[in-house]
Enzyme design. Structure first.
Site, PDB file in Angstrom:
ATOM      1  N   LYS A 171       1.005  -1.258   0.006  1.00  0.00           N
ATOM      2  CA  LYS A 171       0.024   0.005  -0.003  1.00  0.00           C
ATOM      3  C   LYS A 171       0.817   1.152   0.019  1.00  0.00           C
ATOM      4  CE  LYS A 171      -1.982   2.709   3.312  1.00  0.00           C
ATOM      5  NZ  LYS A 171      -2.027   4.011   2.502  1.00  0.00           N
ATOM      6  N   GLY A 224       7.015   5.145   7.947  1.00  0.00           N
ATOM      7  CA  GLY A 224       6.052   6.317   7.976  1.00  0.00           C
ATOM      8  C   GLY A 224       6.277   7.002   9.453  1.00  0.00           C
ATOM      9  N   GLY A 225       5.448   7.575  10.081  1.00  0.00           N
ATOM     10  CA  GLY A 225       5.538   8.532  11.055  1.00  0.00           C
ATOM     11  C   GLY A 225       5.503   7.367  12.422  1.00  0.00           C
ATOM     12  N   THR A 228       2.208   6.461  13.793  1.00  0.00           N
ATOM     13  CA  THR A 228       1.535   5.184  13.147  1.00  0.00           C
ATOM     14  C   THR A 228       2.289   3.969  13.413  1.00  0.00           C
ATOM     15  OG1 THR A 228       1.274   7.202  11.412  1.00  0.00           O
ATOM     16  CG2 THR A 228       0.652   4.713  10.886  1.00  0.00           C
ATOM     17  N   GLY A 229       3.311   3.975  13.242  1.00  0.00           N
ATOM     18  CA  GLY A 229       4.376   2.774  13.681  1.00  0.00           C
ATOM     19  C   GLY A 229       3.790   2.124  15.081  1.00  0.00           C
ATOM     20  N   GLU A 246      10.203   1.547   9.889  1.00  0.00           N
ATOM     21  CA  GLU A 246      11.152   2.396   9.505  1.00  0.00           C
ATOM     22  C   GLU A 246      10.670   3.726   9.969  1.00  0.00           C
ATOM     23  OE1 GLU A 246      14.299   1.915   8.561  1.00  0.00           O
ATOM     24  OE2 GLU A 246      14.174  -0.309   8.180  1.00  0.00           O
ATOM     25  N   CYS A 280      13.435  11.162   6.125  1.00  0.00           N
ATOM     26  CA  CYS A 280      13.452  10.625   7.538  1.00  0.00           C
ATOM     27  C   CYS A 280      14.832  10.955   8.304  1.00  0.00           C
ATOM     28  CB  CYS A 280      13.047   9.175   7.484  1.00  0.00           C
ATOM     29  SG  CYS A 280      13.951   8.308   6.437  1.00  0.00           S
ATOM     30  N   GLU A 381       9.958  15.870  15.420  1.00  0.00           N
ATOM     31  CA  GLU A 381      10.230  15.739  13.870  1.00  0.00           C
ATOM     32  C   GLU A 381       9.336  16.862  13.052  1.00  0.00           C
ATOM     33  OE1 GLU A 381       9.114  12.204  11.607  1.00  0.00           O
ATOM     34  OE2 GLU A 381      11.032  12.267  10.714  1.00  0.00           O
TER      35      GLU A 381
HETATM   36  P1  NAD Z   1       2.369   8.165   8.060  1.00  0.00           P
HETATM   37  O1  NAD Z   1       2.656   7.286   9.119  1.00  0.00           O
HETATM   38  O2  NAD Z   1       1.487   9.242   7.874  1.00  0.00           O
HETATM   39  O3  NAD Z   1       1.751   7.388   6.699  1.00  0.00           O
HETATM   40  C1  NAD Z   1       3.051   6.464   6.308  1.00  0.00           C
HETATM   41  C2  NAD Z   1       1.730   5.131   5.669  1.00  0.00           C
HETATM   42  O4  NAD Z   1       0.909   4.552   6.606  1.00  0.00           O
HETATM   43  C3  NAD Z   1       0.982   5.775   4.658  1.00  0.00           C
HETATM   44  O5  NAD Z   1       0.650   4.795   3.581  1.00  0.00           O
HETATM   45  C4  NAD Z   1      -0.565   5.794   5.530  1.00  0.00           C
HETATM   46  O6  NAD Z   1      -1.694   5.851   4.456  1.00  0.00           O
HETATM   47  C5  NAD Z   1      -0.403   4.695   6.125  1.00  0.00           C
HETATM   48  N1  NAD Z   1      -1.183   4.777   7.480  1.00  0.00           N
HETATM   49  C6  NAD Z   1      -1.540   5.724   8.379  1.00  0.00           C
HETATM   50  N2  NAD Z   1      -2.272   5.157   9.472  1.00  0.00           N
HETATM   51  C7  NAD Z   1      -2.268   3.932   9.374  1.00  0.00           C
HETATM   52  C8  NAD Z   1      -2.829   3.099  10.218  1.00  0.00           C
HETATM   53  N3  NAD Z   1      -3.433   3.536  11.323  1.00  0.00           N
HETATM   54  N4  NAD Z   1      -2.579   1.688   9.996  1.00  0.00           N
HETATM   55  C9  NAD Z   1      -1.999   1.269   8.832  1.00  0.00           C
HETATM   56  N5  NAD Z   1      -1.241   2.299   8.071  1.00  0.00           N
HETATM   57  C10 NAD Z   1      -1.447   3.679   8.180  1.00  0.00           C
HETATM   58  O7  NAD Z   1       3.851   8.995   7.405  1.00  0.00           O
HETATM   59  P2  NAD Z   1       3.937  10.031   6.224  1.00  0.00           P
HETATM   60  O8  NAD Z   1       3.409  11.295   6.716  1.00  0.00           O
HETATM   61  O9  NAD Z   1       3.476   9.192   5.067  1.00  0.00           O
HETATM   62  O10 NAD Z   1       5.425   9.983   6.065  1.00  0.00           O
HETATM   63  C11 NAD Z   1       6.247  10.820   6.856  1.00  0.00           C
HETATM   64  C12 NAD Z   1       6.975   9.818   8.028  1.00  0.00           C
HETATM   65  O11 NAD Z   1       7.595   8.719   7.466  1.00  0.00           O
HETATM   66  C13 NAD Z   1       7.901  10.685   8.561  1.00  0.00           C
HETATM   67  O12 NAD Z   1       7.652  10.497  10.042  1.00  0.00           O
HETATM   68  C14 NAD Z   1       9.036   9.943   8.259  1.00  0.00           C
HETATM   69  O13 NAD Z   1      10.221  10.031   9.214  1.00  0.00           O
HETATM   70  C15 NAD Z   1       8.882   8.788   8.064  1.00  0.00           C
HETATM   71  N6  NAD Z   1       9.561   8.042   7.182  1.00  0.00           N
HETATM   72  C16 NAD Z   1      10.679   7.327   7.672  1.00  0.00           C
HETATM   73  C17 NAD Z   1      11.787   6.570   6.643  1.00  0.00           C
HETATM   74  C18 NAD Z   1      12.466   5.644   7.345  1.00  0.00           C
HETATM   75  O14 NAD Z   1      13.225   4.830   6.600  1.00  0.00           O
HETATM   76  N7  NAD Z   1      12.905   5.458   8.739  1.00  0.00           N
HETATM   77  C19 NAD Z   1      11.521   6.891   5.540  1.00  0.00           C
HETATM   78  C20 NAD Z   1      10.804   7.768   4.976  1.00  0.00           C
HETATM   79  C21 NAD Z   1       9.735   8.376   5.943  1.00  0.00           C
END
Ligand code: NAD
Length: 487
Positions: A171, A224-225, A228-229, A246, A280, A381
């Site tokens: 996704k 992602g964030g 969310t993780g 990540e 990130c 962040e």
């Molecule tokens: P986000 O956490 O909002 O979303 C990431 C993904 O998760 C999206 O596809 C979103 O639709 C999905 N998502 C949201 N809520 C969810 C849930 N409850 N259950 C399952 N999936 C869900 O992050 P973003 O705004 O898309 O990206 C920015 C974040 O990603 C920043 O915090 C950044 O640091 C992090 N990031 C980390 C790395 C790394 O390698 N560590 C790389 C790129 C981005």
């Protein structure tokens, strides 16, 4: 505009609704994507489960051949992929072109790695027993990606996963799904068997949540964030799924006074402002020695003001718009908080609205000096072009400041004293570190964080291992009775 569809079990599938996609540089509509539901995830998981035994049993040579074809096609279409990601995410073309090249390299690397030696053999205490390990695919992996490197995040996830013999339900972010759709068109074109890679489109709350919840998913891998993780980890706990996370960062770049100021300034700018700071591992905290502090900051601000902020497809663009209006507002809110908490704004700090820029979500490169550990700008962040500068006197102070957040993704140190640079880099509590450099990322080397920046590693041999289970095999070399019980 034709509606872009999901790819489930080798078929292009419509969801329950649609979602419009906009260019963050000017707000124009650039596409319509279908919007999936939890039901679509269930169908994708069923397709992935059905495809798993045959794919896991496919020879590594055949799997590698398909990955190589995918790599070749990404490379051939690099400019098309770059144009898609620049229109969708906003990043300058030179950045998105680099992402396409790296994505091809990732498929190629895992095609090459999959037939290399793996596993161990053991001399056990019992000479008539022989033990060894083999690595096997995990099964169905759910993969969830963010919007900052749309194509590259898909490549980092899908390439090692399917190379290892797993099947995937992938996704992308709702904000940047277009290059994933194009990538799956290539999977279709090169003849990846139906069900091996499935694309589900939709929100995190519905589609993402179902991926983390579904008992047919053996592992969930997420970028992602951090919040969310955390939510995904809690959901995955219900079915004891493996998790790979990540997450975010607030990464330090430490610069000592023995470094040439022009060189230090150049790297500090690159560390925070490349990809609009939507990285990130961005060097979002500059930790600067007091003896060079004022001179360094003067030069840094002067150069930040010269960065060419423009739509990503404009020739010479060095920094594009932020990904969405909502994200721009979040970055501007972080800036206001920093001001109210007493951080000293030395440049930027506002939305750019000159001429055509007014149509998009552009924020000026922003630098706050004199930041202290208690400030939100040091701890939270921002994920945008905002740098927090902290001052240190001694090496120990620099290390304490560098490690003083909940994150531990990346860290860099600049010094010409090799022993000092090594001491500092060893003291960093971070998973990715650089000496006299910042940002270079290689498919061959592991990527991931300490502390609240994540669990597990992507890329390199470590990244492949994350997509395998380890099986212990014991062989009795003298088959016969065990005679544990007398009668
Ligand atoms: P986000 O956490 O909002 O979303 C990431 C993904 O998760 C999206 O596809 C979103 O639709 C999905 N998502 C949201 N809520 C969810 C849930 N409850 N259950 C399952 N999936 C869900 O992050 P973003 O705004 O898309 O990206 C920015 C974040 O990603 C920043 O915090 C950044 O640091 C992090 N990031 C980390 C790395 C790394 O390698 N560590 C790389 C790129 C981005």
């Amino acid at each position: 505009m034709t509606e872009k569809l999901m790819y489930i079990g080798g078929e292009w599938v419509k969801g329950a609704g649609t979602r419009e996609v906009f260019n963050p540089a000017d707000g124009t509509k650039i596409g319509i994507v279908t919007d999936g539901t939890a039901e679509d995830v269930k169908k994708a998981v069923a397709a992935a489960r059905a495809a798993f035994p045959a794919w896991a049993g496919t020879s590594v040579t055949a799997r590698a051949a398909l990955l190589l074809k995918i790599a070749d096609r990404i490379e051939e279409l690099a400019e098309e992929f770059a144009a898609i990601d620049t229109a969708d995410n906003g990043k300058p073309l030179r950045d998105s072109l680099g992402d396409a090249t790296d994505s091809a390299a990732c498929f190629r690397y895992y095609a090459g790695l999959i037939d290399k030696p793996s596993g161990q053999t053991y001399l056990t205490p019992d000479p008539e027993n022989f033990a060894m390990t083999v690595r096997e695919p995990i099964g169905v992996v759910g993969q969830i990606a963010p919007w900052n490197y749309p194509l590259m995040m898909a490549a980092w996830k899908i390439a090692p996963c399917i190379a290892a013999g797993n099947t995937t339900v992938f996704k992308p972010s709702t904000l940047t799904a277009l290059s994933s759709v194009r990538l799956f068109e290539l999977f279709d074109e090169v003849g990846l068997p139906a069900g091996v890679a499935n694309l589900v489109l939709g929100s995190g709350a519905t589609v993402g949540q179902e991926i983390a919840e579904n008992p047919g998913v053996d592992k969930v891998v997420f970028t992602g964030g951090t919040d969310t993780g955390r939510q995904i980890m809690k959901t995955a706990a219900e079915t004891i799924k493996g998790v790979g996370l990540e997450l975010g960062g607030k990464s330090p770049c430490v610069i000592f006074d023995d470094v040439d100021t022009d060189i230090g300034v150049d790297w500090a700018l690159f560390a925070i402002f490349c990809n609009q700071g939507e990285v990130c591992s961005a060097g979002s905290r500059l930790i600067l020695q007091d003896t060079i502090y004022d001179e360094f900051l003067e030069k840094l601000a002067a150069r930040a003001e010269k960065i060419k902020v423009a739509r990503g497809d404009e020739p010479g663009s060095e920094m594009g718009p932020l990904v969405s209006e909502e994200h721009m507002n979040s970055v501007l809110a972080h800036i206001e908080t920093a001001k109210s908490q007493g951080a000293r704004l030395i440049t930027g700090g506002y939305r750019l609205t000159d001429g055509e820029l007014a149509k998009g979500w552009f924020v000026a490169p922003t630098i706050f000096a004199d930041c202290t550990p208690d400030m939100a700008i040091v701890q939270k962040e921002v994920f945008g072009p905002v740098l927090a500068v902290q001052k240190f006197h001694t090496e120990d102070e620099a290390i304490e400041l560098a490690n003083g957040t909940d994150f531990g993704l990346a860290a860099g140190v600049f010094s010409n004293d090799i022993a000092r640079a090594m001491r500092v880099v060893r003291a960093f509590r971070a998973g990715i570190t650089w000496v006299n450099s910042y940002h270079p990322t290689f498919t061959q080397a592991p990527w991931g964080g300490y502390k609240q920046s994540g669990i597990g590693r992507e890329l390199g041999t470590y990244g492949l291992e994350e997509y395998t289970e380890v099986k212990q095999i014991n062989i009795n070399l003298a088959p016969g009775r065990v005679d544990w019980f007398e009668n």
